[in-house]
Design a protein around this motif. Structure first.
Motif, PDB file in Angstrom:
ATOM      1  N   ALA A  48      37.034 -26.034 -64.474  1.00 21.97           N
ATOM      2  CA  ALA A  48      35.764 -26.767 -64.374  1.00 21.97           C
ATOM      3  C   ALA A  48      34.628 -26.055 -65.110  1.00 21.97           C
ATOM      4  O   ALA A  48      33.871 -26.672 -65.856  1.00 21.97           O
ATOM      5  N   GLY A  49      34.510 -24.745 -64.917  1.00 18.53           N
ATOM      6  CA  GLY A  49      33.439 -23.989 -65.570  1.00 18.53           C
ATOM      7  C   GLY A  49      33.600 -23.974 -67.083  1.00 18.53           C
ATOM      8  O   GLY A  49      32.614 -24.091 -67.823  1.00 18.53           O
ATOM      9  N   SER A  50      34.823 -23.853 -67.547  1.00 22.18           N
ATOM     10  CA  SER A  50      35.078 -23.864 -68.989  1.00 22.18           C
ATOM     11  C   SER A  50      34.759 -25.228 -69.582  1.00 22.18           C
ATOM     12  O   SER A  50      34.208 -25.335 -70.676  1.00 22.18           O
ATOM     13  N   PHE A  51      35.105 -26.276 -68.845  1.00 19.86           N
ATOM     14  CA  PHE A  51      34.793 -27.625 -69.315  1.00 19.86           C
ATOM     15  C   PHE A  51      33.282 -27.811 -69.435  1.00 19.86           C
ATOM     16  O   PHE A  51      32.793 -28.329 -70.434  1.00 19.86           O
ATOM     17  N   ARG A  52      32.538 -27.366 -68.427  1.00 21.20           N
ATOM     18  CA  ARG A  52      31.070 -27.498 -68.476  1.00 21.20           C
ATOM     19  C   ARG A  52      30.497 -26.728 -69.657  1.00 21.20           C
ATOM     20  O   ARG A  52      29.605 -27.225 -70.362  1.00 21.20           O
ATOM     21  N   LEU A  53      31.005 -25.532 -69.916  1.00 21.21           N
ATOM     22  CA  LEU A  53      30.544 -24.741 -71.076  1.00 21.21           C
ATOM     23  C   LEU A  53      30.855 -25.474 -72.382  1.00 21.21           C
ATOM     24  O   LEU A  53      30.019 -25.529 -73.288  1.00 21.21           O
ATOM     25  N   TRP A  54      32.058 -26.027 -72.475  1.00 19.89           N
ATOM     26  CA  TRP A  54      32.443 -26.742 -73.694  1.00 19.89           C
ATOM     27  C   TRP A  54      31.555 -27.966 -73.908  1.00 19.89           C
ATOM     28  O   TRP A  54      31.058 -28.191 -75.010  1.00 19.89           O
TER      29      TRP A  54
END
Length: 84
Positions: A48-54
């Motif tokens: 989830a955090g990586s998706f938000r950063l992307w």
């Protein structure tokens, strides 16, 4: 439309999605994934955090959209990006 990709293709798609200079249109041409389909794939495959950063990184980024891109840029990646 459901796409089934090999682990190698999935890895390459995610890599291309993170690259600043690889437009969404290039991913669609190579893998048949529209921008909304790519977003779904990234949401499913990333934490989830990586998706938000992307999403924060690519939202509104000129180089990710051919129509917004400077016409002087004709390559998909920096010449020094890949080691030979």
């Amino acid at each position: 439309m459901s796409h089934h990709f090999s682990a190698a293709d999935l890895s390459r798609i995610i890599e291309m999605a993170w690259e600043d200079r690889t437009p969404f249109e290039a991913i669609e041409q190579l893998y048949g994934l529209s921008e909304p389909a790519l977003i779904k794939l990234m949401r499913r495959e990333l934490k989830a955090g990586s998706f938000r950063l992307w999403r924060a990184r690519v939202s509104g980024r000129n180089t990710k959209h051919l129509k917004l891109r400077n016409p002087a840029i004709s390559r998909a990646y920096c010449p020094t990006q890949y080691k030979r």
